[in-house]
Each structure stands twice: as C-alpha cells, then as structure tokens.
Design an enzyme around this catalytic site. Structure first.
Site, PDB file in Angstrom:
ATOM      1  N   CYS A   1       0.468  -1.224   0.112  1.00 27.77           N
ATOM      2  CA  CYS A   1      -0.029   0.113  -0.078  1.00 27.77           C
ATOM      3  C   CYS A   1       0.982   1.578   0.060  1.00 27.77           C
ATOM      4  O   CYS A   1       0.692   2.477  -0.531  1.00 27.77           O
ATOM      5  CB  CYS A   1      -0.697  -0.071   1.733  1.00 27.77           C
ATOM      6  SG  CYS A   1      -2.023  -1.428   0.880  1.00 27.77           S
TER       7      CYS A   1
ATOM      8  N   HIS B   1      -2.640   7.223   4.249  1.00 23.50           N
ATOM      9  CA  HIS B   1      -3.577   5.953   3.542  1.00 23.50           C
ATOM     10  C   HIS B   1      -4.718   5.775   4.284  1.00 23.50           C
ATOM     11  O   HIS B   1      -4.511   6.146   5.065  1.00 23.50           O
ATOM     12  CB  HIS B   1      -2.712   5.075   4.144  1.00 23.50           C
ATOM     13  CG  HIS B   1      -3.103   3.503   3.406  1.00 23.50           C
ATOM     14  ND1 HIS B   1      -3.550   3.237   2.206  1.00 23.50           N
ATOM     15  CD2 HIS B   1      -2.856   2.496   3.358  1.00 23.50           C
ATOM     16  CE1 HIS B   1      -3.729   1.981   2.063  1.00 23.50           C
ATOM     17  NE2 HIS B   1      -2.811   1.330   2.998  1.00 23.50           N
TER      18      HIS B   1
ATOM     19  N   ASN C   1     -10.295   0.652   1.412  1.00 25.25           N
ATOM     20  CA  ASN C   1      -9.214   0.515   1.196  1.00 25.25           C
ATOM     21  C   ASN C   1      -8.396   0.212   0.216  1.00 25.25           C
ATOM     22  O   ASN C   1      -8.610  -1.215  -0.912  1.00 25.25           O
ATOM     23  CB  ASN C   1      -8.104  -0.411   2.247  1.00 25.25           C
ATOM     24  CG  ASN C   1      -6.145  -0.498   2.032  1.00 25.25           C
ATOM     25  OD1 ASN C   1      -5.684   0.316   0.939  1.00 25.25           O
ATOM     26  ND2 ASN C   1      -6.168  -0.747   3.184  1.00 25.25           N
TER      27      ASN C   1
HETATM   28  O1  UT7 Z   1      -3.218  -0.730   3.689  1.00 27.57           O
HETATM   29  C1  UT7 Z   1      -2.803  -1.559   4.998  1.00 27.57           C
HETATM   30  C2  UT7 Z   1      -3.351  -3.062   5.099  1.00 27.57           C
HETATM   31  N1  UT7 Z   1      -3.864  -3.497   5.638  1.00 27.57           N
HETATM   32  C3  UT7 Z   1      -4.587  -2.902   7.557  1.00 27.57           C
HETATM   33  O2  UT7 Z   1      -4.020  -1.505   7.494  1.00 27.57           O
HETATM   34  C4  UT7 Z   1      -5.528  -3.243   8.417  1.00 27.57           C
HETATM   35  C5  UT7 Z   1      -4.859  -2.868  10.462  1.00 27.57           C
HETATM   36  N2  UT7 Z   1      -5.589  -3.284  10.681  1.00 27.57           N
HETATM   37  C6  UT7 Z   1      -7.221  -3.105  11.027  1.00 27.57           C
HETATM   38  O3  UT7 Z   1      -7.808  -2.020  10.031  1.00 27.57           O
HETATM   39  C7  UT7 Z   1      -8.073  -3.885  11.749  1.00 27.57           C
HETATM   40  O4  UT7 Z   1      -6.989  -4.039  12.763  1.00 27.57           O
HETATM   41  C8  UT7 Z   1      -8.989  -4.576  11.555  1.00 27.57           C
HETATM   42  C9  UT7 Z   1     -10.098  -3.645  10.946  1.00 27.57           C
HETATM   43  C10 UT7 Z   1      -8.619  -5.697  10.211  1.00 27.57           C
HETATM   44  C11 UT7 Z   1      -9.665  -5.800  12.344  1.00 27.57           C
HETATM   45  O5  UT7 Z   1     -10.269  -4.938  13.769  1.00 27.57           O
HETATM   46  P1  UT7 Z   1      -9.948  -4.864  15.142  1.00 27.57           P
HETATM   47  O6  UT7 Z   1     -10.550  -4.265  15.707  1.00 27.57           O
HETATM   48  O7  UT7 Z   1      -8.658  -4.983  15.294  1.00 27.57           O
HETATM   49  O8  UT7 Z   1     -10.673  -6.161  15.737  1.00 27.57           O
HETATM   50  P2  UT7 Z   1      -9.746  -7.525  16.314  1.00 27.57           P
HETATM   51  O9  UT7 Z   1      -9.707  -8.099  14.682  1.00 27.57           O
HETATM   52  O10 UT7 Z   1      -9.768  -7.547  17.472  1.00 27.57           O
HETATM   53  O11 UT7 Z   1     -11.449  -8.595  16.109  1.00 27.57           O
HETATM   54  C12 UT7 Z   1     -12.355  -8.350  16.854  1.00 27.57           C
HETATM   55  C13 UT7 Z   1     -13.130  -9.627  16.628  1.00 27.57           C
HETATM   56  C14 UT7 Z   1     -12.551 -10.248  16.657  1.00 27.57           C
HETATM   57  O12 UT7 Z   1     -14.244 -11.457  17.025  1.00 27.57           O
HETATM   58  P3  UT7 Z   1     -13.830 -12.430  18.416  1.00 27.57           P
HETATM   59  O13 UT7 Z   1     -11.749 -13.289  18.459  1.00 27.57           O
HETATM   60  O14 UT7 Z   1     -13.459 -11.442  19.572  1.00 27.57           O
HETATM   61  O15 UT7 Z   1     -14.811 -13.140  18.766  1.00 27.57           O
HETATM   62  C15 UT7 Z   1     -12.837 -10.733  15.525  1.00 27.57           C
HETATM   63  O16 UT7 Z   1     -13.184 -12.356  14.718  1.00 27.57           O
HETATM   64  O17 UT7 Z   1     -14.152  -9.107  15.457  1.00 27.57           O
HETATM   65  C16 UT7 Z   1     -14.594 -10.167  14.515  1.00 27.57           C
HETATM   66  N3  UT7 Z   1     -14.410 -10.200  13.905  1.00 27.57           N
HETATM   67  C17 UT7 Z   1     -15.063  -9.324  12.859  1.00 27.57           C
HETATM   68  N4  UT7 Z   1     -16.652  -9.132  13.505  1.00 27.57           N
HETATM   69  C18 UT7 Z   1     -17.617  -8.835  12.100  1.00 27.57           C
HETATM   70  C19 UT7 Z   1     -12.907  -9.404  12.553  1.00 27.57           C
HETATM   71  N5  UT7 Z   1     -13.951  -8.790  11.280  1.00 27.57           N
HETATM   72  C20 UT7 Z   1     -14.703  -9.174  12.003  1.00 27.57           C
HETATM   73  C21 UT7 Z   1     -15.890  -8.687  10.302  1.00 27.57           C
HETATM   74  N6  UT7 Z   1     -17.521  -8.483  10.952  1.00 27.57           N
HETATM   75  N7  UT7 Z   1     -15.878  -8.175   9.203  1.00 27.57           N
END
Ligand code: UT7
Length: 337
Positions: A116, A256, A286
């Site tokens: 990215c 970004h 993104n």
């Molecule tokens: O350009 C660079 C590319 N990448 C990025 O910029 C990504 C950077 N990271 C992020 O933006 C965030 O970490 C995410 C948006 C990917 C995830 O958000 P988070 O607040 O860090 O969530 P998490 O990964 O800690 O997950 C929390 C919960 C989990 O459930 P449990 O295990 O607590 O039951 C996930 O399974 O949210 C769940 N989860 C979802 N729930 C509903 C993850 N994705 C989803 C979803 N819908 N799409």
C-alpha cells in the site's frame, strides 16, 4: 548536473470502477454487520472491478486523465512507473501494458512493489529521476484490483479492500514548490503480517495451493494496526524534517486510507485536528497504492487545498513498508490547483 528546479505534480487523474459493494452486500456473504464494519474501520462501501477489468485498465484511465490535466501528450513521457500489488500478471509489467495503451512510445516503463506504500515510493523514485536531470516528465500510477485477491469467505480481510487507480504526472516546477521532503522505510521482518503466500517461486500455483486458499491476502490485522499507528506519525515527522518543516506547518494531511481508527490515531500523534486530515475511506475502503492519489484528488475537488499549502501524504503497508512526502502546493509553481 543537478536540476535547480523543484519537482511538482503537473496533472492528477483518478479512476474507480462503477460497481459498488456495500456493507449490506457483505452481510449476505460473510458473518459481519454494517455496524461492525463502520465502527471498526469507517468503511461503508467500496468500488469493485468486474471480471473483465484488470489493474492496467484502471491505471490507463487514470493516466489519461492525469495527462489531460497536465495538457500533455503521451509521447512527452520519459518514464511510467506503476505501483501495484495486483498486477494483471507476473510479466509483462503493468507499466508496459499502460505504455502500450497510451502509445507512450518514448517512455521507459517498470512496476514498483511496496504494498500500500507503493505510490509514495513511486513519487520518491520519479522525483529523483527529475531532480537528477535524467528525465523531464514521469507518470506515476498507483493502481489496484485488491478485490481480485480477496477471500470472500474471510471476514477479517474481505470487508476492508476496494479497487481503484490514481495517476500523477511529475515534472519541473518553480523552485521552493512541489515535493519538498521525503522519507522512506521498510522492516522486512514484518513481512509475514500481510502477504499473498502462493503463486510465486516459494509456493508455485498447484491444486493444493488453491485448495488451501493461499492465493488470497492473509493478514494479521491487529499487528498491522499497531505498526501503522506507530509508523505514520514517525515517517511524517521525518519527511517534514527533510523539508525543514515541523508538524505544525501541515495544512492538510493525506493519510493512506486503510482504517478511520488508524487515521485518527496518527492525527492525534501529530497533534492535528481532524479538520486538517483528508478522509474518504468510507467511500472506497482500502485501495492500497491508489488510496493517496484518490484522496488527494477529492481534497482538491472539495476546495481543501489552496495556493502555498503544505500537504503531507503518508503511506504504510505490506513489506512492511512506509513512506511520506511533503508537497508545497501552488498554481504559480506550475503544480495543479
Ligand atoms: O494497508 C494496510 C492493510 N491493512 C490494514 O490497514 C489493516 C489494519 N488492521 C485493521 O484495520 C484492524 O485490525 C481490523 C479492521 C482488520 C480488525 O479490527 P480490530 O478492531 O483489530 O478487530 P480484531 O481483529 O481484534 O477482531 C475483533 C473481533 C474478533 O472476534 P472475537 O475473536 O473477538 O470473537 C474478530 O473475529 O471482531 C471479529 N471480526 C469481525 N466481526 C464482524 C473481524 N472481522 C470482522 C468482521 N465482522 N468483518
């Protein structure tokens, strides 16, 4: 001999595919909700390319608009750099495909891979070619079809990305304007956090690699999030330092567009109010290396950039990589306004 002029953006074009995928659409595909996506990412919808559209198509459309705005014909281009993580194929490069589409017969062409962060690396590379006096006009394109490498059974990744392209023509401008400062960095030890494992020489395509879903993006979102928040402020400050400026000099930050919470945290670290930060992640998701030029275009069109403003663009992504650039905007500088 070194070039005494500045290097500025002479034209800027963007292109996104027409089709929109909303959070409500995604609710029907994976176990997610509009509420979760908006709250955790700020994304409401993203544009997606259809099955007949590849990265070079988006790149070519954006390039045509950038050339039109610069008032240039393609045969004036010396170099085309396409920054992408989603090329049409391994080779030829997307840059060569675009060169053919544009009939930019005099231009050299190559792709640049920095996830990215690609567009920022591309701006830095193009700027050096012009500063050195080697080339006069360089087309830098960030173009992606990330939705082609999304696993639409994986809610952790498939809600985040969209497709699009942005292109700029770089050329000489009045000294003191244009690109004033740059910072680039990488930490390859974090490579495993965000990758597309198969299809290359490590894991060539096979029935097994397909069955194991290794041709899709795999990401440790939490770790990438922490990295992004830390690095964005640091690289912005280094680029400002390189330009002899400080965070207080920024008129508009163009980060970004990956996640609204990452953007807010970076703004906080730079002590910047959100009204000085461009955000359009809600509309595009993104778009990887296309996100910064798309955000820049929308900031210009919304009248948020005026003559003499200091703009700081900041990228981060796979690699891990990061980069920033400081631009002094100005009509009088031959840069667009
Ligand atoms: O350009 C660079 C590319 N990448 C990025 O910029 C990504 C950077 N990271 C992020 O933006 C965030 O970490 C995410 C948006 C990917 C995830 O958000 P988070 O607040 O860090 O969530 P998490 O990964 O800690 O997950 C929390 C919960 C989990 O459930 P449990 O295990 O607590 O039951 C996930 O399974 O949210 C769940 N989860 C979802 N729930 C509903 C993850 N994705 C989803 C979803 N819908 N799409």
């Amino acid at each position: 001999m070194k070039n005494e002029h500045g290097v500025g953006i002479l034209g800027l074009g963007i292109f996104v595919p027409e089709k929109i995928l909303t959070n409500q659409d995604l609710e029907k595909m994976v176990d997610t909700s509009d509420e979760w996506i908006v709250e955790r990412t700020g994304i409401r919808e993203r544009h997606i390319a259809d099955e007949n559209t590849a990265t070079s198509d988006l790149a070519t459309h954006a390039a045509e608009k950038a050339l039109a705005e610069a008032g240039m014909s393609p045969d004036e281009l010396d170099l085309i750099i396409v920054c992408t993580a989603t090329p049409d194929m391994f080779f030829p490069s997307v840059a060569c495909l675009v060169q053919a589409n544009l009939h930019a017969t005099k231009a050299a062409a190559f792709d640049l891979a920095a996830g990215c962060t690609g567009f920022m690396y591309g701006i830095a590379t193009g700027t050096q070619f012009i500063r050195s006096g080697f080339y006069k006009k360089v087309l830098v394109i960030g173009a992606e079809t990330l939705t082609k490498i999304m696993d639409y059974t994986d809610r952790n990744t498939c809600v985040l990305f969209g497709d699009g392209a942005g292109a700029v023509v770089l050329g000489e401008c009045q000294s003191g304007y244009g690109i004033l400062g740059l910072d680039l960095g990488a930490d390859g030890t974090g490579g495993d956090l965000l990758k597309l494992p198969a299809g290359g020489s490590r894991i060539p395509a096979s029935a097994e690699s397909v069955a194991n879903r290794l041709h899709f993006v795999h990401m440790n979102g939490n770790e990438v999030f922490k990295f992004a928040v830390k690095v964005m402020g640091e690289t912005a400050v280094k680029a400002l330092d390189n330009a002899g400026l400080a965070a207080g000099d920024i008129d508009l930050l163009i980060p970004h567009q990956a996640n609204i919470r990452i953007i807010q945290s970076a703004a906080k670290r730079l002590k910047m109010p959100m009204d000085k930060v461009m955000v359009n992640v809600d509309k595009y998701g993104n778009t990887s290396s296309a996100s910064i030029p798309i955000a820049l275009r929308e900031a210009i069109d919304a009248g948020r950039i005026k003559d003499g403003d200091i703009i700081v663009a900041v990228g981060f992504g796979a690699g891990l990589t990061w980069a920033s650039c400081v631009i002094k905007w100005g009509k009088g500088a031959n840069t667009i306004a």
